[in-house]
Design a protein around this motif. Structure first.
Motif, PDB file in Angstrom:
ATOM      1  N   SER A  48      32.949  23.282  42.638  1.00 35.08           N
ATOM      2  CA  SER A  48      33.944  22.540  41.502  1.00 35.08           C
ATOM      3  C   SER A  48      35.109  21.637  41.878  1.00 35.08           C
ATOM      4  CB  SER A  48      34.801  23.886  40.993  1.00 35.08           C
ATOM      5  OG  SER A  48      35.401  23.740  39.637  1.00 35.08           O
ATOM      6  N   PRO A  49      35.348  20.587  41.184  1.00 32.02           N
ATOM      7  CA  PRO A  49      36.128  19.807  40.994  1.00 32.02           C
ATOM      8  C   PRO A  49      37.576  19.704  41.612  1.00 32.02           C
ATOM      9  CG  PRO A  49      34.339  18.974  39.594  1.00 32.02           C
ATOM     10  CD  PRO A  49      34.122  20.401  40.136  1.00 32.02           C
ATOM     11  N   ALA A  50      38.161  20.628  40.831  1.00 32.57           N
ATOM     12  CA  ALA A  50      38.964  21.062  40.411  1.00 32.57           C
ATOM     13  C   ALA A  50      39.726  21.713  41.627  1.00 32.57           C
ATOM     14  CB  ALA A  50      39.332  22.247  39.332  1.00 32.57           C
ATOM     15  N   PHE A  51      39.399  22.641  41.993  1.00 28.98           N
ATOM     16  CA  PHE A  51      39.779  23.230  43.096  1.00 28.98           C
ATOM     17  C   PHE A  51      39.295  22.762  44.727  1.00 28.98           C
ATOM     18  CE2 PHE A  51      38.611  26.510  39.808  1.00 28.98           C
ATOM     19  CZ  PHE A  51      38.927  27.310  39.756  1.00 28.98           C
ATOM     20  N   THR A  79      46.117  35.686  28.140  1.00 28.11           N
ATOM     21  CA  THR A  79      46.869  36.609  27.396  1.00 28.11           C
ATOM     22  C   THR A  79      48.264  36.958  27.058  1.00 28.11           C
ATOM     23  OG1 THR A  79      44.896  37.803  28.051  1.00 28.11           O
ATOM     24  CG2 THR A  79      46.616  39.043  27.442  1.00 28.11           C
ATOM     25  N   ASP A  80      48.950  36.263  26.267  1.00 28.16           N
ATOM     26  CA  ASP A  80      50.134  36.207  25.301  1.00 28.16           C
ATOM     27  C   ASP A  80      50.559  36.018  26.185  1.00 28.16           C
ATOM     28  OD1 ASP A  80      49.369  38.785  24.443  1.00 28.16           O
ATOM     29  OD2 ASP A  80      50.152  40.128  25.647  1.00 28.16           O
ATOM     30  N   GLY A  81      49.911  34.564  26.266  1.00 20.22           N
ATOM     31  CA  GLY A  81      50.619  32.436  26.881  1.00 20.22           C
ATOM     32  C   GLY A  81      50.707  33.156  28.086  1.00 20.22           C
ATOM     33  N   LYS A  82      49.982  33.566  29.181  1.00 27.04           N
ATOM     34  CA  LYS A  82      50.466  33.178  30.595  1.00 27.04           C
ATOM     35  C   LYS A  82      48.790  33.706  31.116  1.00 27.04           C
ATOM     36  CE  LYS A  82      54.208  36.218  32.255  1.00 27.04           C
ATOM     37  NZ  LYS A  82      54.892  37.180  33.126  1.00 27.04           N
ATOM     38  N   LEU A  83      48.524  32.847  32.327  1.00 26.63           N
ATOM     39  CA  LEU A  83      47.382  32.415  32.852  1.00 26.63           C
ATOM     40  C   LEU A  83      46.664  33.696  33.468  1.00 26.63           C
ATOM     41  CD1 LEU A  83      48.514  28.731  33.639  1.00 26.63           C
ATOM     42  CD2 LEU A  83      46.612  29.546  32.136  1.00 26.63           C
ATOM     43  N   HIS A  84      45.217  33.551  33.452  1.00 26.96           N
ATOM     44  CA  HIS A  84      44.683  33.912  34.223  1.00 26.96           C
ATOM     45  C   HIS A  84      44.485  33.584  35.638  1.00 26.96           C
ATOM     46  CE1 HIS A  84      44.305  37.538  31.851  1.00 26.96           C
ATOM     47  NE2 HIS A  84      43.318  36.397  30.137  1.00 26.96           N
ATOM     48  N   ALA A  85      44.148  33.750  36.697  1.00 25.77           N
ATOM     49  CA  ALA A  85      44.205  33.370  38.145  1.00 25.77           C
ATOM     50  C   ALA A  85      42.572  33.540  38.137  1.00 25.77           C
ATOM     51  CB  ALA A  85      44.590  33.948  39.500  1.00 25.77           C
ATOM     52  N   GLY A  86      41.730  32.399  38.260  1.00 25.92           N
ATOM     53  CA  GLY A  86      40.696  32.608  38.501  1.00 25.92           C
ATOM     54  C   GLY A  86      39.011  32.017  37.583  1.00 25.92           C
ATOM     55  N   ALA A  87      40.318  31.704  36.525  1.00 20.09           N
ATOM     56  CA  ALA A  87      39.431  30.893  35.063  1.00 20.09           C
ATOM     57  C   ALA A  87      38.528  29.403  35.335  1.00 20.09           C
ATOM     58  CB  ALA A  87      40.123  31.080  34.137  1.00 20.09           C
ATOM     59  N   ALA A  88      37.376  28.801  35.344  1.00 19.66           N
ATOM     60  CA  ALA A  88      37.314  27.580  35.612  1.00 19.66           C
ATOM     61  C   ALA A  88      36.544  27.216  34.537  1.00 19.66           C
ATOM     62  CB  ALA A  88      35.747  28.300  36.716  1.00 19.66           C
ATOM     63  N   THR A 121      41.812  27.704  37.201  1.00 21.85           N
ATOM     64  CA  THR A 121      43.354  27.915  37.685  1.00 21.85           C
ATOM     65  C   THR A 121      43.371  29.508  38.823  1.00 21.85           C
ATOM     66  OG1 THR A 121      42.892  30.358  36.677  1.00 21.85           O
ATOM     67  CG2 THR A 121      44.101  28.644  35.245  1.00 21.85           C
ATOM     68  N   ALA A 122      44.474  29.609  40.062  1.00 21.54           N
ATOM     69  CA  ALA A 122      43.746  30.352  41.143  1.00 21.54           C
ATOM     70  C   ALA A 122      45.479  30.381  41.622  1.00 21.54           C
ATOM     71  CB  ALA A 122      43.920  29.156  42.171  1.00 21.54           C
ATOM     72  N   GLN A 123      45.553  31.556  41.750  1.00 26.12           N
ATOM     73  CA  GLN A 123      46.970  32.253  42.353  1.00 26.12           C
ATOM     74  C   GLN A 123      47.237  31.424  43.282  1.00 26.12           C
ATOM     75  OE1 GLN A 123      47.100  36.091  44.033  1.00 26.12           O
ATOM     76  NE2 GLN A 123      48.601  36.855  43.768  1.00 26.12           N
ATOM     77  N   ALA A 124      48.728  30.923  43.457  1.00 30.22           N
ATOM     78  CA  ALA A 124      49.433  29.871  44.039  1.00 30.22           C
ATOM     79  C   ALA A 124      49.682  30.547  45.714  1.00 30.22           C
ATOM     80  CB  ALA A 124      50.717  29.739  43.304  1.00 30.22           C
ATOM     81  N   ALA A 125      49.934  31.618  45.881  1.00 30.18           N
ATOM     82  CA  ALA A 125      49.566  31.959  46.895  1.00 30.18           C
ATOM     83  C   ALA A 125      50.058  33.890  47.522  1.00 30.18           C
ATOM     84  CB  ALA A 125      51.237  31.671  47.641  1.00 30.18           C
ATOM     85  N   ASP A 126      49.495  34.504  47.932  1.00 26.37           N
ATOM     86  CA  ASP A 126      49.632  35.588  47.809  1.00 26.37           C
ATOM     87  C   ASP A 126      51.161  36.356  47.167  1.00 26.37           C
ATOM     88  OD1 ASP A 126      46.796  36.056  48.940  1.00 26.37           O
ATOM     89  OD2 ASP A 126      47.089  36.085  50.575  1.00 26.37           O
ATOM     90  N   GLY A 127      51.217  37.567  46.967  1.00 29.38           N
ATOM     91  CA  GLY A 127      52.413  38.161  46.065  1.00 29.38           C
ATOM     92  C   GLY A 127      52.823  37.317  45.279  1.00 29.38           C
ATOM     93  N   SER A 128      52.530  35.796  45.054  1.00 34.77           N
ATOM     94  CA  SER A 128      53.055  34.767  43.690  1.00 34.77           C
ATOM     95  C   SER A 128      52.913  35.349  42.542  1.00 34.77           C
ATOM     96  CB  SER A 128      52.891  33.685  44.316  1.00 34.77           C
ATOM     97  OG  SER A 128      54.003  32.901  43.501  1.00 34.77           O
ATOM     98  N   THR A 129      53.488  35.108  41.848  1.00 31.88           N
ATOM     99  CA  THR A 129      53.235  35.335  39.919  1.00 31.88           C
ATOM    100  C   THR A 129      52.477  34.205  39.694  1.00 31.88           C
ATOM    101  OG1 THR A 129      55.263  35.187  39.630  1.00 31.88           O
ATOM    102  CG2 THR A 129      54.512  37.401  39.956  1.00 31.88           C
ATOM    103  N   ASP A 130      52.978  32.413  40.644  1.00 32.62           N
ATOM    104  CA  ASP A 130      52.826  32.221  40.700  1.00 32.62           C
ATOM    105  C   ASP A 130      51.418  31.455  40.472  1.00 32.62           C
ATOM    106  OD1 ASP A 130      55.392  31.213  39.841  1.00 32.62           O
ATOM    107  OD2 ASP A 130      56.093  30.075  41.941  1.00 32.62           O
ATOM    108  N   VAL A 131      51.081  30.290  38.864  1.00 28.24           N
ATOM    109  CA  VAL A 131      49.074  29.884  38.716  1.00 28.24           C
ATOM    110  C   VAL A 131      49.507  28.783  39.096  1.00 28.24           C
ATOM    111  CG1 VAL A 131      47.476  30.548  37.106  1.00 28.24           C
ATOM    112  CG2 VAL A 131      48.678  32.135  37.556  1.00 28.24           C
TER     113      VAL A 131
END
Length: 362
Positions: A48-51, A79-88, A121-131
């Motif tokens: 996937s070129p996005a990643f 969900t409720d305006g927040k992104l899921h990590a791992g969508a493609a 989408t992907a998790q920004a870092a381990d333990g981070s809530t940023d996406v």
């Protein structure tokens, strides 16, 4: 937030918000049954070129394969305006390529048809809530494995398809449209071995890809323009060549430019590497790669560094362990980074996993 960074983030937000729907339902080049049959030949799942530009990837060398349709629903990203990590989401934006004859005669149509757009989408870092929200474009400039571009492959499929229709006998004078659809579906299933044979014979052909990507950070996973900041962008190129009938060699060169907001933050990362994918007789598969990585940091040239990344993956069916696991695949991997700054020993690890569908595909 600067105007430039807002522009990057706004562009990614707009791309992700478009209701793409089912990305696999793209038009085929032409409208006949043969065109559809050709499109069903798969040469594995493309990277996937996005990643491709995000940090922390298990592999530094891009996998060069013939594009194939994906399916994804953009509505499952939040969900409720927040992104899921791992969508493609992957799809071909220029899939209207005319008839097969036009497609085969014009290389520009072939390049446009094979071009893949990706968002994810992907998790920004381990333990981070940023996406991380990323988008990328992969352009297969050369793909000798593309079955649509080979008239001999199309003729072979057409002949097999017509033979499968004739083997069913005449449809009858009062045959309904549904009956003709059933006959076509049945013929398409009967020639699956032919498609598999074509894929097996063409998987290891010359391929050359170009790619470009952008990524933004969604703070706390909130998907709004004022919560998105541009993070990085860059480009890469990958080349795959056959080494005999069972070995593919590929190489990647990649450059990423990151937003360095503070002293000591990474601003540039480059990668040059190669990979061998080996498929000996039987179900065994092996992938081995090595890459040289360099990183440059803002206002801290004393921290600039380079290191070597290595990795090996052996994959085999779980039936090799008869009596323990019934079905599936087992992957055993070993690798990591060598000689990173501030680390006394190489950061290598041995891992294994059991999964239902194989990862290493021709």
């Amino acid at each position: 937030m600067s105007r430039r960074r807002r522009g990057w983030a706004a562009a990614l937000a707009l791309l992700a918000a478009v209701p793409w729907g089912r990305a696999g339902a793209q038009a085929q080049p032409g409208s006949g049954a043969i065109e559809s049959l050709v499109s069903q030949i798969s040469f594995g799942i493309p990277s996937s070129p996005a990643f491709a530009l995000l940090p922390g990837q298990a592999s530094e060398v891009q996998h060069v394969v013939t594009p194939h349709d994906f399916q994804s629903a953009i509505s499952t990203w939040t969900t409720d305006g927040k992104l899921h990590a791992g969508a493609a989401l992957d799809f071909r934006p220029f899939s209207t390529a005319g008839s097969l004859r036009e497609y085969q005669q014009h290389p520009s149509r072939q390049i446009a048809w094979r071009t893949v757009f990706s968002a994810g989408t992907a998790q920004a870092a381990d333990g981070s809530t940023d996406v991380m929200v990323a988008a990328g474009l992969r352009i297969p400039v050369i793909d000798r494995a593309d079955p649509r571009a080979d008239p001999a492959v199309v003729r072979r499929l057409e002949n097999a398809y017509q033979a499968a229709l004739l083997a069913q006998g005449p449809p009858g004078l009062n045959a309904t449209p549904e009956k003709f659809v059933q006959r076509a579906d049945s013929a398409a299933k009967l020639i699956q071995p032919v498609r598999d044979s074509i894929a097996a014979a063409n998987w290891n052909r010359l391929k050359w890809d170009l790619g470009v990507g952008l990524a933004a950070r969604a703070h706390s996973g909130v998907f709004r323009q004022d919560s998105l900041t541009a993070d990085r962008g860059g480009f890469w190129t990958s080349l795959a060549v056959p080494v005999g009938s069972a070995i593919q060699a590929s190489g990647t060169a990649k450059l990423t430019l990151a937003q360095a907001d503070s002293a000591g933050a990474e601003r540039v990362r480059g990668v040059v590497g190669g990979r061998l994918r080996v498929f000996p007789r039987g179900a065994l598969a092996l992938s081995a790669e090595a890459a040289q990585v360099f990183a440059r940091y803002r206002d801290r040239t004393d921290q600039d560094e380079s290191w070597t990344h290595v990795g090996v993956l052996l994959e085999f069916p779980s039936t090799f362990l008869a009596g323990f696991i019934r079905s599936g695949w087992i992957g055993v991997g070993y690798g990591g980074d060598l000689s990173r700054a501030g680390e006394r020993a190489p950061q290598l690890s041995l891992q294994y996993a059991f999964y239902q569908n194989r990862v290493l595909k021709r």
